[in-house]
Each structure stands twice: as structure tokens, then as C-alpha cells.
Design a protein around this motif. Structure first.
Motif, PDB file in Angstrom:
ATOM      1  N   ARG A 138      11.518  -7.441  13.717  1.00 18.63           N
ATOM      2  CA  ARG A 138      12.292  -8.214  14.685  1.00 18.63           C
ATOM      3  C   ARG A 138      11.753  -9.642  14.783  1.00 18.63           C
ATOM      4  O   ARG A 138      12.499 -10.618  14.736  1.00 18.63           O
ATOM      5  CB  ARG A 138      12.217  -7.540  16.064  1.00 18.63           C
ATOM      6  N   GLU A 139      10.412  -9.741  14.882  1.00 22.24           N
ATOM      7  CA  GLU A 139       9.811 -11.072  15.025  1.00 22.24           C
ATOM      8  C   GLU A 139       9.991 -11.916  13.770  1.00 22.24           C
ATOM      9  O   GLU A 139      10.175 -13.128  13.849  1.00 22.24           O
ATOM     10  CB  GLU A 139       8.321 -10.934  15.365  1.00 22.24           C
ATOM     11  N   ILE A 140       9.939 -11.250  12.619  1.00 19.64           N
ATOM     12  CA  ILE A 140      10.115 -12.003  11.364  1.00 19.64           C
ATOM     13  C   ILE A 140      11.523 -12.587  11.304  1.00 19.64           C
ATOM     14  O   ILE A 140      11.714 -13.776  11.041  1.00 19.64           O
ATOM     15  CB  ILE A 140       9.876 -11.093  10.133  1.00 19.64           C
ATOM     16  N   VAL A 141      12.511 -11.748  11.557  1.00 23.06           N
ATOM     17  CA  VAL A 141      13.894 -12.199  11.444  1.00 23.06           C
ATOM     18  C   VAL A 141      14.181 -13.303  12.460  1.00 23.06           C
ATOM     19  O   VAL A 141      14.728 -14.355  12.135  1.00 23.06           O
ATOM     20  CB  VAL A 141      14.868 -11.019  11.635  1.00 23.06           C
ATOM     21  N   PHE A 196       0.821  -1.208   0.000  1.00 21.45           N
ATOM     22  CA  PHE A 196       0.000   0.000   0.000  1.00 21.45           C
ATOM     23  C   PHE A 196       0.860   1.265   0.000  1.00 21.45           C
ATOM     24  O   PHE A 196       0.422   2.335   0.437  1.00 21.45           O
ATOM     25  CB  PHE A 196      -0.967   0.000   1.187  1.00 21.45           C
ATOM     26  N   GLY A 197       2.098   1.127  -0.443  1.00 20.66           N
ATOM     27  CA  GLY A 197       2.943   2.299  -0.595  1.00 20.66           C
ATOM     28  C   GLY A 197       3.604   2.776   0.692  1.00 20.66           C
ATOM     29  O   GLY A 197       4.092   3.898   0.752  1.00 20.66           O
ATOM     30  N   HIS A 198       3.627   1.931   1.716  1.00 23.29           N
ATOM     31  CA  HIS A 198       4.276   2.322   2.970  1.00 23.29           C
ATOM     32  C   HIS A 198       5.557   1.526   3.173  1.00 23.29           C
ATOM     33  O   HIS A 198       5.920   0.690   2.361  1.00 23.29           O
ATOM     34  CB  HIS A 198       3.324   2.106   4.150  1.00 23.29           C
ATOM     35  N   ASN A 199       6.203   1.762   4.308  1.00 19.77           N
ATOM     36  CA  ASN A 199       7.426   1.040   4.619  1.00 19.77           C
ATOM     37  C   ASN A 199       7.501   0.898   6.130  1.00 19.77           C
ATOM     38  O   ASN A 199       6.743   1.552   6.851  1.00 19.77           O
ATOM     39  CB  ASN A 199       8.633   1.814   4.079  1.00 19.77           C
ATOM     40  N   VAL A 200       8.397   0.064   6.615  1.00 23.74           N
ATOM     41  CA  VAL A 200       8.668   0.057   8.060  1.00 23.74           C
ATOM     42  C   VAL A 200       9.986   0.779   8.273  1.00 23.74           C
ATOM     43  O   VAL A 200      10.853   0.765   7.403  1.00 23.74           O
ATOM     44  CB  VAL A 200       8.740  -1.377   8.629  1.00 23.74           C
ATOM     45  N   HIS A 201      10.156   1.408   9.426  1.00 23.98           N
ATOM     46  CA  HIS A 201      11.337   2.241   9.612  1.00 23.98           C
ATOM     47  C   HIS A 201      12.218   1.840  10.781  1.00 23.98           C
ATOM     48  O   HIS A 201      13.245   2.437  11.015  1.00 23.98           O
ATOM     49  CB  HIS A 201      10.917   3.708   9.733  1.00 23.98           C
ATOM     50  N   SER A 202      11.792   0.836  11.521  1.00 22.62           N
ATOM     51  CA  SER A 202      12.673   0.304  12.562  1.00 22.62           C
ATOM     52  C   SER A 202      12.291  -1.158  12.757  1.00 22.62           C
ATOM     53  O   SER A 202      11.234  -1.593  12.272  1.00 22.62           O
ATOM     54  CB  SER A 202      12.489   1.059  13.871  1.00 22.62           C
ATOM     55  N   ILE A 203      13.120  -1.880  13.478  1.00 21.29           N
ATOM     56  CA  ILE A 203      12.816  -3.311  13.583  1.00 21.29           C
ATOM     57  C   ILE A 203      11.632  -3.565  14.519  1.00 21.29           C
ATOM     58  O   ILE A 203      11.177  -4.694  14.625  1.00 21.29           O
ATOM     59  CB  ILE A 203      14.036  -4.149  14.023  1.00 21.29           C
ATOM     60  N   ASP A 204      11.139  -2.521  15.162  1.00 17.75           N
ATOM     61  CA  ASP A 204       9.968  -2.728  16.014  1.00 17.75           C
ATOM     62  C   ASP A 204       8.706  -2.055  15.494  1.00 17.75           C
ATOM     63  O   ASP A 204       7.694  -2.001  16.186  1.00 17.75           O
ATOM     64  CB  ASP A 204      10.282  -2.276  17.445  1.00 17.75           C
TER      65      ASP A 204
END
Ligand code: SF4
Ligand code: ZN
Lengths: 512, 565
Positions: free
Chosen positions: B212-215, B193-201
Motif C-alpha cells: 500500500r505504501e509503495i503504491v 528469498f523465495g517469498h511473496n506478499v499476499h495483501s496490500i498490507d
């Protein structure tokens, strides 16, 4: 009786892979899930009476059946003898065959072109100019709340596109608009019924034909949450009838409309009232719908690639999509026609770097649409032999191209006696790709899909890959012979020259 | 099969702790053996030359949908580098994204025999395999993108690691993949949807899970499945100023998962993940911080992702990152989302010496490679073609082994980069022994390939011979000669056959194998009608048409592993 599930339809770029097929006595007797186009080919068309069952060679103006070996030898001889042959078609064949096709072209130093040349070649060129933000069809199904069909009519050309991938499908985040459409349809038929009834009662006066602008104002519904569909075209098609909004534009004015939308999306003002026959206010509504959606998708067809502006139309459409990505998420995708024309571009590109319009005459691939594209070559009369595979230029090409093609030997590979096969000098039969032999094809969104074999081909007919491999081997054999003869001749000439020299010397000495 | 005896070369084989000893290497039936019959064997006189195992590249984008889209949109990249057909070899085009055949030839003439393809979207797995089949002379493998696959996100969010593991096993098998690839975990799904995540939390929208949970989840899965390689990770915030902090966070977040002192994750193209400074104006290197951490820990391996000053093509599954590049450059831009699994993007890019950011990037890659003390922890790559095409490897090797070479380049870089670079303070120059680690021994070990990257008895008969005499050449001073030597091997031997000589392919009959992992779980992933229905909901193709059947792999090299679930 055998049942096949998850069979892939080898017809249009949708490559629907959910067909259920029943085979009895090596004949398809039933097909489930496919559209009418699919049924026409899968259940009836492939059994055509026009089926070519034996290779043929033209002798004294007439096509006569010959053995496969003879036909292969003849074809190879033609290709080797030609100075600048052209290999064309490929869009209804498998990747596996296309791979051999590239090798054959390279071996011959010929030109190699595929059907993109006459359909979405301009889209490829535009992509080479500014790239393309796109997505697989499933992504659009899950997420798109705004779908725009521009200059295409999937209802007839890709009948299951809307139902499988866009407005009428259930996605994870977006729901089908099917119910709403049915309601709308009911309403329309109701209206028509009333109209018909009042006509019969003699109370009917047809609505006045609009003089200047035929465009309706966009309804409020294109700003709503949830799925919306807009169709932009020069005439009202079946697809347009299903849409929330149909934006009718004047022919050849797409570039202007796109440019205007770009201005509006980028918050610029337009100092005119109308663009391409459409009031700017309407376009403002469309631009708003585009900006405010969560995930938008534009599909475009040949109405853009083949009208005034050609690849520039696609370029500006992509530019609009790029602009929109600064505001929301937006993707754009060409409606590729034949089921594996995308594959032809892909295979050619991984082997040569170029998707179509390739020339091998220098021993390495060169690319130049406009120079090495089939119609340009033919009209200039540059080539001196043609091989056409899984395609029918005979039915679609301009006369001037065909006239030049006919001046030189023509080899054809097609399952049935279509227009081009009738004109061939060496006419090969072929198996129906995706019915009689398996292989890989790429859907319009570049997803590879394995075609299935469901019935046995008629005896003695090779599939495209086998046939091309044999032609390639024969070409190599003939070339090897040729060089052998040449070196022999050269050797003889050289030794003859030596003897002449020697005798000359001797005579000189004698004279001295 | 012919026997070969490589005589009298200076053998550099770090796996077996051999450092330039004059030795003979015998090859028979495609494998390294103790000895061969000298009278029957083909003798290669390698006196005065350096003998190494064939190169093993751990991360290079050579095949698949993304790579090919890069080829397709860049005719201007091919015009300048046409490759003619010869009696033995196919024609094609080169430069930043060479056509398939040319890719094989060029790697081979540089002494490489194994190349791992950096990533592919599982839905397009058949494409990647079709292309790998057309890359001759190399063994290869490829990593499926699994970090944002809905099945993974859902199972991990539920906390059902075992179910997640079974699905990953199924996927590895179905796509004929080699390792779990994770790119910007959570970011690719957000990009839908055109967004991103910006930290591991950060929360991944709609999925109740964090990077974090994915990795962490996928590392556990990797261990449960006993996969040969660790997870192969492209971190969050890649290519953003200040991202070295995210990279450190990621590494810290998985520290406890390594119990036996062995690595649990390979962080790829670390250069792109080691940016310091709050914005592009204050852009500087985070190499010091990253390398300090790596020197103090053993649970991570890295590869460089070195930048080369040239015109190249960036391509990654990190759709949001490519979008950022597009907003910065305005170049032609490809975005390619893949339903249920991944995204992707392409931007042509020219790294320039006189651009401060580019020049600092160049410096960062080398700084980390030199500051990380243990060469078994960081390997040489350019993340081909992202940092530069693989044909520039010899240039990278020259910078690694010669301070002089680094100085020669640095003095032509942007003033800011010169001032900020840590390179002048680093005296380290890699030896031939260390170069062999970062190009073959170390990568083979990280990939879990016991038969590759070395010349011990039983190893694959993959050998590269270079025109370097370690007795008479000081490689740091004579870096130009050594660079030239790495450009064209004197001999490349693949599976016991001489395939290239003096920079030319001399035998093109070896297609190379495709290595993939067949994971045997105790309880197979159950594919019932319910699963098939879910499948139909998630993807736009049918379950039966999804897997890569055997005929898509020309020469299959299946590695069967027993999982513990
Ligand atoms: S939409 Fe196209 S691919 Fe699908 S069934 Fe109809 S003709 Fe076949
Ligand atoms: Zn990469």
C-alpha cells in the motif's frame, strides 16, 4: 597521462567493470583492480608483436599486404561466389558488430554460428528443454548463503568471480567469507610447514593414498548459518581448496550424482551405498545443506557441458535446481567464458529467434544444433567458404574440421596473428574490442555493460562493426552487378530466341 | 517530404469527436495539416474505407531481456512461423514472441504505429533499447520497473517522498524510460528469498514497508515529477483465485490521491487481477465487482490482458507468479532475479477452450471490457504475449464488437465456463468509434501523448486505413469481414510515409522513435562519492556504466518535463 576509471575488462564472462587504467603516449602503462589474466592482456598482450597492421591476401601461397578496399572486395567476392559460406566466431566482439554479422549472414544465405557451439551450447539446449531459474550476479552476492561451483574452476578461468560476486563479497544480507578463508589458509600453511619441517627431521611418513574413495566426509560447517562454498569436480583445483567442502566425483558421473541429489531432495530413499564414487551418506549431507540454505546458487562449467551426457547433465542440474525451489530459493548459472559469448546468443536471438547454429539458406532462419553447428558442418564438408571473426578455431578445433575448412577460402578478422589468421586467404587486421573501440557486451548473467575505448588503434585499422558494414555493402554491390548482368544476358537470350523463332516462321511460310 | 491526401474516407477520430464523417485527411512533413497542395500530394482514394489514427498499444512485451529469453528458450515456437527475407524486409521468426524486425512489420501491417513495451529491469536497460532500435516502423517507449527498487523502498520507508522522487527522476533519465512500472509491489523483493506478499498490507521482509505504501508513494512521486503517464501497475496476487479483492483494495487505497478527477494509476492486464472464488476448483469471474467499482470511480484506467485460445509464452517481472505457474504446470520455467530491482519469470502456456479456468479467463477479459461503460477507461490488450500474441488483436476486436462472435466462441468452451460466463447477459457491442477509443484515442490520452491517437491538425502523421465501410456493413453481424479488415490495413502511414499496404510492408526506411522522459527536478539527485559507494554496494556494476548513453537510442524522442520538486 590520462586516467580512465570504471573501465571494463574485455576478457572473461565476469566483465569486471572497475578497472582503473593509466594511459601514456597512447599506451596502457598501468592497470588497477583487474586480475592477472586481465593485466596480461590489458597491459602487455594487446601490444603484441604479432599484431596484424595491414590487410593481407594470399597470393601464390603467401600472405601479401594489400589495401583495405582490395581486401574487402576480395572477401566479398569469396562470400558471394560461395554456395554455402559459414560465418563463425563473434564471442570477443561487440553486440554492434554481431548485429551486422546476422545481416551479412542473411544476405548471403549462409550459416551463422558462435562460440557457444563449442562451449555452452549444451547449456542453451538444456535451457530450451526445461528453462532455467537464475539471477544476476549481484543478487547472488547479496543473498546467497550456499554457493556451489560444479565442474568449473573460477580461480583460474574467472579469477575475480569469487571475490566480486560470490563467497568473498559483502552483500546486503550475506557477509564475506574472506576472513574465514584466510584463517583456514593460515591453518593449512601451518600444517604444511610442520609437515615440511618433520620431513626434514626424517620423521615424516606420507598419509596412505586412499584406495577406493577419495572423498572426504562433508564437514559440519556446510550446515552452518552464513556463507558456505562447495566445489564439485573431478580433481582438486585451487577453487576447491578455498571451499568449505570439496566433493570429488568420478569423471563422467555427474549425471548420476545430480540424479541422486534429486532423489534425496525429494525425500526418496536410495537403496545403494555409493553413487559416482561418493557415499550416499555424504550426498545426504549435501542435499540437507542445499535444502536448509536460504538462497543457493550453482555455477557450472565446461566440465558438465563437455563430458559424457553433455546437455543432459545441464538438464538434470537445472531439474535439481527446480526441485530445490520447492524447498527454498535456488538459482543456477553457466560460467560463460569469453566476455561476449552471451551477447552473441542474445543478439542472434532477438534478430532471428535462435541463439546459435543458424542457417539462412532458405531465406529465413533455421535452427538445428548438430546440423548447423560449425564442427558438424565442417566435418561433413558442407560449406565452401568460411569467415572467422574474433575467435581462434585454428588453435582449438579438431583436425578433421580444420582440414575441411582449409579446402576452401578462409577470411579472418582478428587483431593479431593467431593460428587461424595464419591460415587465412584474406586476413583482416582488427581493433582490440574494449581497448581500442567501444561497444556493448553482455556479462555471463546477461547484464549489458558498455566497453570503453582507452587507446587509439593503429592507423588504418577498422573496428569489427565498420569492417563488417563495408563487407556487407560490397557483397550487396557485387550481387546487384551479378543480377544486372544476369538480366541482361537473359534479355539477350530471350531476344535472340525471338529472332530465331521469327526467322523460323518466315522460312516455314516461304517453304509453304 | 512527400505530401499525402487521404480522400473521402469515413474518418473515425474520437479525440476530435468525429464519428464516421466523410472527410479528407492531409499530411505534410510527417504531421497532420489542414490541407496540402492537391496537385503535388499523393492522393489515396479512401472512399468506402475507414480512416483512423495509427494504433497505440499501451502494454505489450516486445523487447528486452525477459522477452528475448522467451525467444531463446522456445525454438519450437518459431519453427511453425518462419518469416522470409524480402527485398525490403529482414527475415526472422514469428508466433508468440516474434523476432524484433518481424514485430515491427506485423504491428505495422495491422495499422499500429506506436507500441509501449510493458516493462524492463533498469539494470538491463541497454538491452531493451538495443532491441527497440531493431523494431522498425513503430514509435516506442518502455517502462522501468521501480516498485521494488531498494532506493524507492528505503526512501518511502523513511517517509522521504521528495528524495524518492529525485531518485526516480534520475532513473527515468538514466534508463530512458517513459513511465513508472510497478509489478507486484513488495512481492519482487520478497521473492529474493523465495517469498511473496499476499495483501496490500503485508510487510515486505527487511524493508519495513507495505505494498500500500509503495503504491501510494509512487503515485505521489509520479505527480511531483509531472510524468506524462500515471504509474503503470500490475497488482499483488496476480493470477491467484480470489485476487479481485486485492485489486479492489488497491484501487480503494489510492482513491483519495486523485484530486482533479484524473486517473492516478493504470492497472494493467486487469483480467489476470479479477479472479473470484477461493481456489481453482471454485474459480469464477470477478468482472462484475471490478467493473462496478470502475464505473463508480474515475481515478483508474485499465487494459484488458485478454486471453486468446492458443499456445503462447507468459512472461512477467512477477517472479513469484511465474513460480506458481511452474508448480501448476511443470513446464519449462525461467526465473530471472535482478539485483536491487526486480525479478522475472517465463512459462510457455496454452490456453484451451476445454479447460474451465482458461475459458473463464477468456470470458473475464471480455466481461470487464464490456461492463465498464466508459471506453476511455479500459483499453484493448492481450498483455502480449501473456494472454496471447498481439497478432490476435483482430479476434479480440471481433468479440468486442459482436455478440455473435462471442457466442460462436463461448459455445465451444468448457461447460463450466459456459454456465458461469456473464457474457450471454451482456448485449453491448462496441461501435467503430468505441473501437478507435480502446485501440488508439484512449491509450494515447492515458499515456499523455497529445500528438497521437487522433487526426487533428498537428498530430503525428500516423494513419491507418481499413477496409470497412460503416455505411454498408453492420459490423456486429459481419464480424468476420471486419476482423479480416483489422488484420491487414489497406494502408498504414507512419510519419507521413506509406509504410504498409494490404498487409505488406512497402517502405522499410522508418526506424521509429524511442520516446523517453527527461525529468528536470528543481534540485537534482546528488551523486556524490557517498552515493557512488552506495551504488557499488547495491549493484554489481559501477555507477559510470549504469546509465543508457545517447548512442543506445537510434532515434531519440525526448520529452522534457519540469518537476515540482
Ligand atoms: S575476472 Fe575476468 S573480467 Fe574480471 S578482470 Fe579477470 S579476466 Fe577480466
Ligand atoms: Zn505485461
Amino acid at each position: 597521462m590520462t586516467e580512465f576509471k570504471s573501465v571494463v575488462c574485455p576478457i572473461c564472462g565476469c566483465l569486471c567493470d572497475d578497472l582503473e587504467i593509466t594511459v601514456e603516449n597512447n599506451e596502457i602503462v598501468k592497470m588497477k583492480n583487474g586480475c592477472a589474466v586481465c593485466e596480461a592482456k590489458m597491459v602487455y598482450g594487446y601490444k603484441s608483436e604479432e599484431r596484424i597492421l595491414k590487410p593481407m591476401i594470399r597470393k601464390d601461397g603467401k600472405l601479401v599486404p594489400v589495401t583495405m578496399d582490395e581486401a574487402i572486395h576480395k572477401a566479398a567476392q569469396i562470400l558471394v561466389d560461395a554456395k554455402y559460406p559459414l560465418l563463425y566466431g563473434w564471442s570477443s566482439s561487440t553486440n554492434e558488430a554481431q548485429r551486422i554479422g546476422v545481416e551479412l549472414a542473411e544476405e548471403l544465405g549462409s550459416t551463422l554460428d558462435n562460440c557457444a557451439s563449442i562451449c555452452h551450447g549444451p547449456s542453451v539446449m538444456a535451457t530450451q528443454e526445461i528453462g532455467i531459474p537464475t539471477a544476476t550476479l549481484g543478487q547472488i552476492r547479496h543473498r546467497a548463503d550456499l554457493i556451489v561451483y560444479w565442474a568449473c574452476n573460477p580461480w583460474t578461468s574467472h579469477p575475480r568471480h569469487v571475490e566480486r560476486y560470490t563467497a568473498f563479497t559483502e552483500g546486503r544480507f550475506e557477509k564475506s567469507e574472506w576472513k574465514n578463508y584466510m584463517l583456514k589458509l593460515k591453518g593449512e600453511t601451518g600444517k604444511k610447514k610442520i609437515e615440511a619441517a618433520s620431513k626434514r627431521l626424517g620423521q615424516y611418513s606420507p598419509p596412505p593414498r586412499p584406495q577406493v574413495c577419495m572423498v572426504d566426509a562433508p564437514p559440519k560447517s556446510i550446515q552452518k548459518m552464513g556463507r558456505k562454498m562447495i566445489v564439485v569436480d573431478v580433481r582438486k583445483t585451487k577453487t576447491a581448496e578455498a571451499a568449505d567442502y570439496f566433493l570429488q566425483v568420478e569423471p563422467n558421473k555427474d549425471y548420476e550424482i545430480f540424479s541422486a541429489l534429486r532423489c534425496l531432495v525429494n525425500d526418496q530413499e536410495l537403496d545403494i551405498d555409493k553413487v559416482g564414487g561418493v557415499p550416499v551418506d555424504y550426498l545426504k549431507d549435501v542435499a540437507d545443506a542445499m535444502i536448509n540454505c536460504e538462497f543457493g546458487a550453482i555455477f557450472f562449467g565446461l566440465g558438465l557441458t563437455q563430458s559424457l551426457g553433455r546437455f543432459r547433465n545441464i538438464e538434470v542440474a537445472i531439474a535439481l535446481t527446480r526441485d530445490l525451489n520447492r524447498r527454498t530459493k535456488f538459482v543456477i548459472s553457466p560460467m560463460r567464458g569469453h566476455f561476449n559469448v552471451t551477447g552473441a546468443n542474445i543478439v542472434f536471438a532477438w534478430q532471428t529467434g535462435y541463439p546459435y547454429a543458424i542457417d539462412f539458406s532458405q531465406g529465413y532462419p533455421q535452427y538445428n544444433p548438430g546440423e548447423f553447428t560449425i564442427n558438424d558442418l565442417l566435418r561433413r564438408g558442407d560449406n565452401d567458404a568460411t569467415l572467422v571473426i574474433s575467435s581462434d578455431p585454428g588453435a582449438h578445433f579438431p583436425k578433421s574440421s580444420m582440414q575441411n575448412m582449409m579446402k576452401h577460402p578462409l577470411i579472418t578478422i582478428n587483431p593479431d596473428m593467431n593460428a587461424i589468421s595464419r591460415l587465412g586467404d584474406v586476413v583482416f587486421p582488427a581493433q582490440w574490442c574494449g581497448i581500442e573501440y567501444s561497444g556493448t557486451a553482455y556479462r555471463m548473467d546477461s547484464v549489458p555493460i558498455p566497453l570503453k575505448k582507452v587507446v587509439e588503434p593503429p592507423p588504418g585499422i577498422l573496428n569489427d562493426q565498420e569492417l563488417l558494414e563495408r563487407i556487407l555493402n560490397e557483397v550487396r554491390a557485387i550481387k546487384a552487378q551479378k543480377t544486372e548482368v544476369q538480366t541482361k544476358v537473359k534479355g539477350e537470350v530471350r531476344s535472340a530466341a525471338k529472332t530465331v523463332k521469327k526467322t523460323a516462321k518466315r522460312t516455314k511460310r516461304k517453304v509453304a | 517530404m512527400a505530401e499525402i491526401l487521404v480522400k473521402n474516407g469515413f474518418v473515425v477520430d474520437p479525440t476530435n469527436k468525429i464519428d464516421g464523417e466523410k472527410m479528407d485527411i492531409a499530411i505534410k512533413d510527417g504531421k497532420i495539416v489542414k490541407k496540402v497542395n492537391e496537385r503535388k500530394a499523393k492522393i489515396i482514394d479512401a472512399s468506402g474505407l475507414t480512416v483512423m489514427a495509427g494504433g497505440v498499444d499501451i502494454h505489450s512485451h516486445i523487447a528486452g531481456a525477459e522477452v528475448n529469453m522467451g525467444r531463446l528458450i522456445r525454438p519450437e515456437d518459431h519453427y511453425k512461423d518462419a518469416v522470409r527475407k524480402t527485398k525490403l524486409t529482414r527475415s526472422g521468426t514469428g508466433y508468440s514472441i516474434p523476432s524484433t524486425f518481424v514485430t515491427g512489420y506485423r504491428y505495422s501491417t495491422m495499422g499500429y504505429t506506436t507500441v509501449m513495451n510493458g516493462s524492463f529491469a533498469p539494470l538491463k536497460a541497454k538491452h531493451v533499447h538495443e532491441e527497440l532500435n531493431d523494431i522498425p516502423l513503430l514509435d516506442k517507449g518502455t517502462y522501468p520497473l521501480l516498485g521494488d527498487w531498494w532506493f524507492v523502498l528505503e526512501n518511502l520507508a523513511k517517509g522521504d517522498i521528495e528524495e524518492c522522487a529525485r531518485h526516480v527522476a534520475w532513473m527515468m533519465q538514466s534508463t530512458k524510460g517513459y513511465a513508472i512500472k510497478v509489478v507486484n509491489p513488495g512481492g519482487l523483493e520478497s521473492w529474493g528469498f523465495g517469498h511473496n506478499v499476499h495483501s496490500i498490507d503485508d510487510q515486505v521482509p527487511n524493508f519495513c514497508i507495505t505494498p500500500r505504501e509503495i503504491v501510494r508513494g509512487l503515485i505521489k512521486v509520479d505527480k511531483m515529477l509531472n510524468l506524462p503517464h500515471t504509474i503503470h501497475l500490475h497488482t499483488n496476487n496476480l493470477g491467484q483465485p480470489g485476487n479481485y479483492k486485492t485489486t479492489l483494495d488497491t484501487m480503494r487505497a489510492i482513491e483519495d490521491l486523485s484530486t482533479d478527477g484524473k486517473p492516478v494509476a493504470h492497472i494493467t492486464h486487469i483480467q489476470f487481477a479479477s479472479f473470484a472464488g477461493d481456489d481453482w476448483g471454485k474459480f469464477r469471474s470477478g468482472a462484475d465487482e471490478i467493473s462496478k467499482y470502475i464505473n463508480a470511480h474515475n481515478h483508474i484506467t485499465l487494459d484488458m490482458g485478454q486471453v486468446i485460445f492458443t499456445d503462447t509464452t507468459t512472461m512477467t517481472a512477477d517472479g513469484p507468479f511465474e513460480y506458481t505457474l511452474y508448480t501448476l504446470s511443470g513446464h519449462k520455467w525461467v526465473n530471472s532475479d535482478v539485483e536491487t530491482e526486480a525479478s522475472g519469470g517465463i512459462i510457455p502456456f496454452t490456453y484451451k477452450k476445454n479447460n474451465a479456468v482458461n475459458a473463464i479467463q477468456w470470458s473475464i477479459g471480455l466481461e470487464i471490457a464490456l461492463l465498464v461503460k466508459d471506453p476511455w477507461k479500459i483499453f484493448m490488450t492481450t498483455d502480449h504475449p501473456n494472454g496471447g500474441p498481439f497478432m490476435s488483436y483482430p479476434r479480440v476486436l471481433a468479440w468486442l464488437m459482436s455478440k455473435k462472435a462471442r457466442e460462436a466462441t463461448l459455445k465451444r468452451c468448457h461447460k463450466k465456463a459456459q454456465k458461469k460466463s456473464l457474457l450471454p447477459s451482456i448485449d453491448r457491442e462496441l461501435s467503430l468509434y468505441e473501437l478507435a477509443i480502446v485501440t488508439r484515442a484512449g491509450t494515447a490520452k492515458a499515456l499523455g501523448m497529445p500528438n497521437k491517437g487522433h487526426l487533428g491538425v498537428g498530430a503525428d502523421g500516423d494513419v491507418a486505413i481499413f477496409n470497412i465501410n460503416p455505411e454498408t456493413t453492420d459490423i456486429a453481424k459481419k464480424y468476420k469481414a471486419v476482423r479480416k479488415a483489422f488484420k491487414e490495413s489497406v494502408y498504414t502511414i507512419k510519419d507521413g510515409k506509406i509504410v504498409a499496404k494490404d498487409g505488406e510492408v512497402v517502405d522499410n526506411t522508418t526506424p521509429g522513435r524511442t520516446m523517453w522522459v527527461d525529468v528536470k527536478t528543481k534540485q537534482p539527485c546528488i551523486i556524490n562519492e557517498e552515493m557512488k559507494r552506495k551504488f557499488r554496494e547495491y549493484w554489481s556494476i559501477e555507477y559510470e556504466n549504469y546509465p543508457v548513453s545517447d548512442h543506445y537510442v537510434k532515434v531519440s524522442d525526448k520529452l522534457t518535463v519540469e518537476a515540482s520538486v
